[in-house]
Design a protein around this motif. Structure first.
Motif, short mmCIF file in Angstrom:
data_model
loop_
_atom_site.label_atom_id
_atom_site.label_comp_id
_atom_site.label_asym_id
_atom_site.label_seq_id
_atom_site.Cartn_x
_atom_site.Cartn_y
_atom_site.Cartn_z
N PRO A 1 58.17 -27.37 -37.86
CA PRO A 1 57.40 -28.43 -37.27
C PRO A 1 57.07 -28.65 -35.51
O PRO A 1 57.73 -27.72 -34.97
CB PRO A 1 58.51 -29.57 -37.35
CG PRO A 1 59.58 -29.10 -38.31
CD PRO A 1 59.51 -27.64 -38.14
N ARG A 2 56.01 -29.08 -35.22
CA ARG A 2 55.50 -29.20 -34.18
C ARG A 2 55.67 -30.48 -33.49
O ARG A 2 55.71 -31.69 -34.14
CB ARG A 2 53.86 -28.78 -34.08
CG ARG A 2 53.77 -27.44 -34.65
CD ARG A 2 51.98 -27.53 -34.61
NE ARG A 2 51.79 -26.03 -35.40
CZ ARG A 2 51.87 -25.14 -34.76
NH1 ARG A 2 51.69 -24.98 -33.60
NH2 ARG A 2 51.37 -23.98 -35.49
N LEU A 3 56.17 -30.55 -32.20
CA LEU A 3 55.89 -32.09 -31.41
C LEU A 3 54.80 -31.85 -30.59
O LEU A 3 54.93 -31.11 -29.43
CB LEU A 3 57.31 -32.07 -30.70
CG LEU A 3 57.30 -33.39 -29.83
CD1 LEU A 3 57.16 -34.81 -30.46
CD2 LEU A 3 58.71 -33.34 -28.76
N VAL A 4 54.00 -32.74 -30.85
CA VAL A 4 52.52 -32.96 -29.98
C VAL A 4 52.53 -34.20 -29.34
O VAL A 4 52.88 -35.36 -30.22
CB VAL A 4 51.12 -32.90 -30.72
CG1 VAL A 4 49.99 -32.89 -29.99
CG2 VAL A 4 51.27 -31.37 -31.64
N ILE A 5 52.35 -34.42 -28.15
CA ILE A 5 52.49 -35.64 -27.37
C ILE A 5 50.99 -35.90 -26.89
O ILE A 5 50.42 -34.92 -26.00
CB ILE A 5 53.50 -35.50 -26.25
CG1 ILE A 5 54.67 -35.23 -26.93
CG2 ILE A 5 53.46 -36.96 -25.40
CD1 ILE A 5 56.00 -34.74 -25.79
N VAL A 6 50.50 -36.74 -26.73
CA VAL A 6 48.91 -37.30 -26.73
C VAL A 6 49.18 -38.53 -25.86
O VAL A 6 49.65 -39.62 -26.21
CB VAL A 6 48.01 -37.49 -27.99
CG1 VAL A 6 46.66 -37.97 -27.25
CG2 VAL A 6 47.95 -36.34 -28.76
N GLY A 7 48.58 -38.56 -24.63
CA GLY A 7 48.50 -39.88 -23.70
C GLY A 7 48.49 -39.47 -22.33
O GLY A 7 47.69 -38.70 -21.95
N ASP A 8 49.05 -40.44 -21.56
CA ASP A 8 48.90 -40.57 -20.07
C ASP A 8 49.53 -39.52 -19.31
O ASP A 8 50.73 -39.46 -19.46
CB ASP A 8 49.18 -41.99 -19.58
CG ASP A 8 50.27 -42.57 -19.78
OD1 ASP A 8 51.19 -42.19 -21.24
OD2 ASP A 8 51.07 -43.15 -19.07
#
Length: 391
Positions: free
Chosen positions: A46-53
């Protein structure tokens, strides 16, 4: 699936041993490596992708009282560091020994280059915007509260096209965490579509809404309710939960926040917000020093961990919790479990056990980060023990 635990000392960025990819690299790597006994041909962890500021934070404190305009005041502590909810979550993942994928934006000035250096060991895809880098000054008060001054800067310009271009198809059990949509107007324009696209790519969608600058107006309520329909994990604080639950157009404070009476019943708020999520989704309410509450399949669990002592800097506490919680959920998905977990999403017993363990991991992660100042003193993988099962 277990997480790779790092060797003692900081790992070398990009080395096979560390499981970390170089900052800014376009090479795709999994969020963490699986132990040999779990590896199967063709298995992609599994991947942990973080999108944001992503921004620059200057934290200063402590302030005993608000100074008179035109004066100068000396403060005993300060730290200049990478900030923003998304960067805080990615740095927490690095502290835990994970290798997240961070998607965001930076400006086109010298601070942007400095910011990249602070994210070493994290795979980053950062859109360079024709703007100054966003800077936030956080003043920490002696009574525990915080005041922030933030410039608009590059956060105005992160586009959906950039995010979707750099969001790869998900392996089973992967999570995409979206943060601070209210601070990202170009993403906010059609944020529901972005969440739907992430779900279509195979991600479990996690969302930390943050607080709308304009307050919880009827229009904001309609907008957020559209987002929640795509969420597998909603990670909010108590005030956000009661605000989302209050759908009345009137009886509000002037700033758009709920009236005092609306805060009386968190349990009712949880039931209302949970009803806006997809079936089997997890609602997580962060309660600060009191721990956290999790709700799934009509049942709630509270976790009250040990409160961290001697805390000077509380900035990013919720972001650290988010990462610890989601990392724990991902460890519950192995090569033989991914399909089974999907099929058993409505089995209350299994869901409740996994939820309790994840709440504990989130609280332990936040409690381990908060007493550390400066935060840059935390080595990669140093806090990996926060993800170990409870004794």
């Amino acid at each position: 699936m277990k997480l790779d635990q790092p060797q003692s000392g900081p790992p070398q960025s990009g080395s096979p041993q560390s499981g970390l990819s170089q900052s800014g690299s376009s090479q795709s790597r999994p969020a963490q490596a699986a132990p040999p006994e779990l590896v199967q041909p063709g298995y992609d962890p599994p991947r942990l992708v973080i999108v944001g500021d992503v921004s620059v934070d200057l934290v200063l404190g402590t302030l005993d009282g608000w100074p008179k305009i035109g004066t100068e005041q000396l403060l005993p502590r300060s730290e200049l560091r990478a900030g923003g909810s998304a960067a805080n979550a990615a740095l927490a993942a690095r502290h835990l020994g994970l290798s997240p994928h961070l998607i965001g934006a930076i400006g086109d000035d010298d601070l942007a280059q400095w910011l990249r250096l602070q994210l070493a060991g994290i795979r980053v895809d950062l859109q360079t915007c024709a703007s100054d880098t966003t800077v936030s000054v956080g003043l920490l008060h002696a009574h525990g509260e915080r005041t922030f001054f933030t410039s608009c800067g590059h956060l105005q310009h992160l586009t959906q096209a950039f995010v979707l271009k750099h969001l790869p198809p998900a392996s089973p059990g992967s999570v995409a965490l979206f943060t601070a949509p209210f601070l990202l107007p170009a993403l906010r324009e059609d944020f529901s579509r972005l969440l739907a696209e992430a779900s279509a790519k195979g991600y479990r969608v996690a969302l930390d809404t943050g607080w709308p600058p304009e307050g919880w107006t009827p229009q904001v309520h309609r907008e957020v309710e559209g987002w929640l329909a795509h969420c597998d994990h909603l990670l909010i604080n108590e005030l956000e939960a009661t605000s989302i639950a209050d759908r009345r157009d009137g009886d509000r404070d002037p700033d758009g926040s709920p009236s005092v009476e609306d805060h009386r019943d968190l349990e009712l708020a949880v039931q209302r917000v949970a009803g806006l999520l997809k079936p089997g989704a997890h609602l997580i309410v962060k309660l600060g020093a009191a721990g956290a509450l999790g709700h799934v399949d009509g049942h709630s669990i509270r976790y009250a961990g040990e409160a961290a002592l001697d805390i000077f800097d509380t900035v990013g506490a919720g972001d650290g919790f988010n990462t610890g919680y989601l990392a724990a959920r991902m460890t519950q998905t192995g090569p033989n479990q991914a399909g089974a977990n999907q099929a058993s999403a409505h089995q209350s017993g299994a869901n409740q056990t996994g939820l309790s363990d994840a709440l504990a991991a989130g609280c332990r992660t936040a409690s381990a980060i908060l007493p550390r100042f400066p935060r840059k003193s935390i080595a990669p993988g140093e806090l990996s023990h926060c993800l170990l099962p409870q004794s």
